[in-house]
Structures are given as structure tokens and as C-alpha cells.
Write an enzyme that holds these catalytic residues in place. Sequence first.
Site, PDB file in Angstrom:
ATOM      1  N   PHE A 275       0.649  -1.092   0.135  1.00  0.00           N
ATOM      2  CA  PHE A 275       0.100  -0.054  -0.114  1.00  0.00           C
ATOM      3  C   PHE A 275       0.947   1.054   0.391  1.00  0.00           C
ATOM      4  O   PHE A 275       0.698   2.689  -0.026  1.00  0.00           O
ATOM      5  CB  PHE A 275      -0.776   0.017   1.009  1.00  0.00           C
ATOM      6  CG  PHE A 275      -1.960  -1.394   1.145  1.00  0.00           C
ATOM      7  CD1 PHE A 275      -2.829  -1.296   0.393  1.00  0.00           C
ATOM      8  CD2 PHE A 275      -1.484  -2.261   2.082  1.00  0.00           C
ATOM      9  CE1 PHE A 275      -3.860  -2.607   0.087  1.00  0.00           C
ATOM     10  CE2 PHE A 275      -2.408  -3.445   1.695  1.00  0.00           C
ATOM     11  CZ  PHE A 275      -3.207  -3.706   1.104  1.00  0.00           C
ATOM     12  N   CYS A 276       2.043   1.029   0.608  1.00  0.00           N
ATOM     13  CA  CYS A 276       3.199   2.364   0.568  1.00  0.00           C
ATOM     14  C   CYS A 276       4.367   1.626   0.303  1.00  0.00           C
ATOM     15  O   CYS A 276       5.202   0.874   0.991  1.00  0.00           O
ATOM     16  CB  CYS A 276       2.474   3.164   1.368  1.00  0.00           C
ATOM     17  SG  CYS A 276       4.217   4.522   1.965  1.00  0.00           S
ATOM     18  N   PRO A 277       5.223   2.382  -0.284  1.00  0.00           N
ATOM     19  CA  PRO A 277       4.685   3.367  -1.732  1.00  0.00           C
ATOM     20  C   PRO A 277       4.020   3.131  -2.336  1.00  0.00           C
ATOM     21  O   PRO A 277       3.611   4.014  -3.687  1.00  0.00           O
ATOM     22  CB  PRO A 277       6.641   3.306  -2.043  1.00  0.00           C
ATOM     23  CG  PRO A 277       7.347   2.056  -1.410  1.00  0.00           C
ATOM     24  CD  PRO A 277       6.596   1.341  -0.630  1.00  0.00           C
TER      25      PRO A 277
END
Lengths: 377, 76
Positions: free
Chosen positions: B13-15
Site C-alpha cells: 500500500f505504501c509506497p
Amino acid sequence: MRILVVGGGTAGTIVANNLARRLTAETRAGKVRITLLSASDRHMYQPGLLYVAFGHMTPDQLYRDEASLLEPNIDFHVDPVTKFNLDKNQVLTAGGKTHDYDILVIATGSRMVPEETPGLNEGAEFFYTEASAVKMFKRLREFQGGKVVVAVGVPHKCPIAPVEVMFMLHDYFTARGIRDKVQLKYHYPIGRIHTIENVAIWAKPEFARIGVETETLFNIKEVDVKNKILKSEEDTEVPYDLLIVIPAHRGMEVLERDNLGEGGWIPTDRFSLAMKGRDNVYVVGDTTNLPVSKTGSAAHFQAETLAENIASIVKIGAPVRDYDGKVYCFIEAGHDRATYAMFNYQNPPDLKPPSKPMHWFKLSYNQMYWTSVRGLL
Amino acid sequence: MSEMRIIDARDTFCPGPLMELISYMKRASVGDEFELLSTDKGSINDIPEWIKKVGHEMLSSEQVDGVWHIKVRKAK
Ligand SMILES: Cc1cc2nc3c(=O)[nH]c(=O)nc-3n(C[C@H](O)[C@H](O)[C@H](O)COP(=O)(O)OP(=O)(O)OC[C@H]3O[C@@H](n4cnc5c(N)ncnc54)[C@H](O)[C@@H]3O)c2cc1C
């Protein structure tokens, strides 16, 4: 059993302390030796740099002596590694020493590389090092009005910092009474204003409320310093009076030199945290190539998992759990409010409305960090 | 032509997949090809959008067992 940890930042310090506590009896009996090599005798609380850039903290408040944070059964040396000889289970150091190991943990972090973008060092302000954060604060202080442009390189550590800096700029210029003379413009590499969808959805109306203009799909290409123009890979341009950039990052040079990973990012198994192709080398923190945020929080959760696994390998010959991708990030939302994002490989971040108590919690965490790296929290 | 390299951005989900792709593309040479693996349904829109805007080349995209396989080439 010789366990060698390289890097005395967030991840390396937590791994070493956690191992030292789990293996007290074994180290006392001389069956296990835990050695930590770092490049500095000081440990910096890096999130504090954002506060330094706005004059809320001074640099001296960000440091502790690394030795004071470590358990006594850790053999600590300030002697950076200059060569990783993984085929011989050996590293060489700047001080001319050779360290042999049975298990190696690499936790050397990441660094910004503004010099790789033409004009960036000359044209932009940063806050990712002590010197640049102090310089940025001085520029902000003397700024009397005009267009402030914020842009972000890829990859970078602390993905939430670009959003936080906008709220802090708004608050800073409001407090100085010149907010009406300052235009704030935010640029982001992908098609929405933050990579975490929920953060993008939340920040969009917040930015509109505080008057921050945005441009997405903007990847920094170069800075025309003379004409004060920032140019993108997507062939767009933006003029600025003050340019604030989070530059692209790389891992440490020695890792690239010794072919441990392209860009200094070491190929790492996302669950076991073992370096790919090696069963006695582990990687934690910013320097993995994992598709996980480069944050102190990810470094912390990875370090705890890894230390528990290495201790289990020593005691029962097998690791006991996987890293689940956990990250917990505070988000400063301006006006003395904050929120947080928590997620792992399976669950997307859910965002709560910002609140004042969360901001106070973040401020307390700035102190609690030291308890956390000691492995007590 | 260099061999196609895989970027495994599943379950992140991140990055996130596009940020991962941008990182790799930046360090690559013109002509290099990547196959991005993504479980984010947004990738099927945002990756072609960026590739087109920046001027790289989309080769193909297909979904196999819930995973998007998106192939691209660095063109400039
Ligand atoms: C401005 C800013 C704000 C941030 N805000 C947040 C936040 O709010 N929340 C959050 O979770 N994270 C935040 N971070 C990110 C966080 O600080 C890093 O992700 C974290 O420190 C990574 O830990 P690490 O152990 O991988 O690397 P580091 O903590 O950077 O440690 C690396 C260590 O390796 C040592 N080293 C380097 N080269 C060698 C060598 N050759 N031999 C031996 N040792 C070596 C260094 O001396 C250092 O001790 C922020 C960072 C910045 C810059």
C-alpha cells in the site's frame, strides 16, 4: 555463534538490543557474541529534522550517544564497513579490521542523493540532514512572500513527510502573519496527492481548505537555478521563489560497490527478511528492496521480528515468525492535530480524523523513541 | 535487448506499485523492460496513465489469478 550487526540506527540498534536481552545467558557463557559496527558514535532521531526545519527543535535535541542506548553485552565499535565479503562470511572496516560472522544483519539505512538531479543542490532547500534542515529554517525565516514549491523524488524515506510539510508551512507562515503573501504549491510523482489512497482522499479537501495548490504526475527532472524553474520528467515546468524538495534516495555506496543490490537496495525476502540467495545474511530497515515504506516504524517492526527469529535460531535451530509488512505512521495534520496510518501486507491503512491528543502523543513519542530503540517499548 | 526484469509489488500500500515502478525506471537504461506484479486494481489505470504522460512504452497487461502483470519499456 558470532552475530554481526552493521548499522547503529533505528533498525540495527533495536536488533542488537533485542538480541542481547534474549541471549543474555548465551553471551555470558561465551557461546554467543553480538557485535555492532556503526559509522557514528551518535544516534539521530531523524523525524525531529522536520521540527528543526521549522524552528521547533534545535539539532542538539535529536542526538544521544549510541553507546548509552546499548545493552552491556553488545560489543560496539564505531568503525564503518568498507567491504562486504559474503562468500567468506567476513566484513572489512575503515579501521582495517576484519570481522568474521556466522550471522550477518545489514541495517545501514538510506541517504538522499540530490547531487544526481541537475540544479537541485544549488536551487532547492531540504530537511533530510541536520545541515540542510538548519539552512531551510534560515531561508524560511528570511522569506517575505512569493511562491513556495514543494516536490518529491522517488524513492524517499518517510512517505508521509511531503504532506506534513505542507501543513507546517501553512501554520508557519500564518503564525508570521504573512500567509496571504505566500502561495503554496505541492507536486507529487503519481496520479493522486499521496500514494496511500486514504491519505490522498483525506488530504485533498484539507489542502483545499488551507489553500495549497496541487499538481500530480510530476517527477523531478532538473532545476533551472538561474530562472528559478523546476522541470519535470513529464515535460511540465513550475516557477518558484522558494523550492523545497525531498530528494530521491539510495542505499549506502558500499552496498552498490560490492554488488549487494542495485541502488544500494538489497534484495530481501519480504517474510523472513533474509537477503535473497543467502541463508545467513538478513536485511532490515531502509536498505531492503522491499515494497514497504522506508520508515523508522517499518524498521522497528522488522527489527523485532528478526531479533526474535535469530534468537530462536540460536536456541532451537529455527525461526519462529514472519514479518507481516506492519507499518504505523504518525501524520502531523497542522493546527496541533495529528492522525496515523497503520497497515500491513494484507490490510490497507484506515485513517482516523486528526485530533489534538494524537498530536500530543506524537510529541511524546519524540521522547519515547529513545526507550523504543533500547528495546524497552 | 536486455531481459525483462520482474518488480514484485503485490500486497503493498505504501509506497505502492507505481512508486516502485518509477524507482526502477529511473535507474534503468533506455530499452530496459520490466514486468510489474500488482494486486492493486488501481494499477491498471494509473500505470498506463503515467507511462503515457512521461513518454515510456506500455507493452501489455493481463490479470492472472488476481495478479496484474504489467509490462513496460523505458523509452527515454
Ligand atoms: C525528516 C525525516 C522525517 C522522518 N519522519 C519519520 C516518521 O515520522 N516516522 C517514521 O517512522 N520514520 C520517519 N523517518 C524515517 C526514519 O528515520 C528512517 O526510516 C529510519 O531511521 C530507518 O532506520 P534504519 O536503521 O534503516 O536506518 P538509519 O536509522 O538511518 O541508520 C543507519 C545506520 O547505519 C550506519 N551506517 C551507514 N553506513 C555504514 C557502514 N558502511 N558501516 C556501518 N554502519 C553504517 C549509520 O551510521 C546509521 O547508524 C523520517 C526521516 C527523516 C529524514
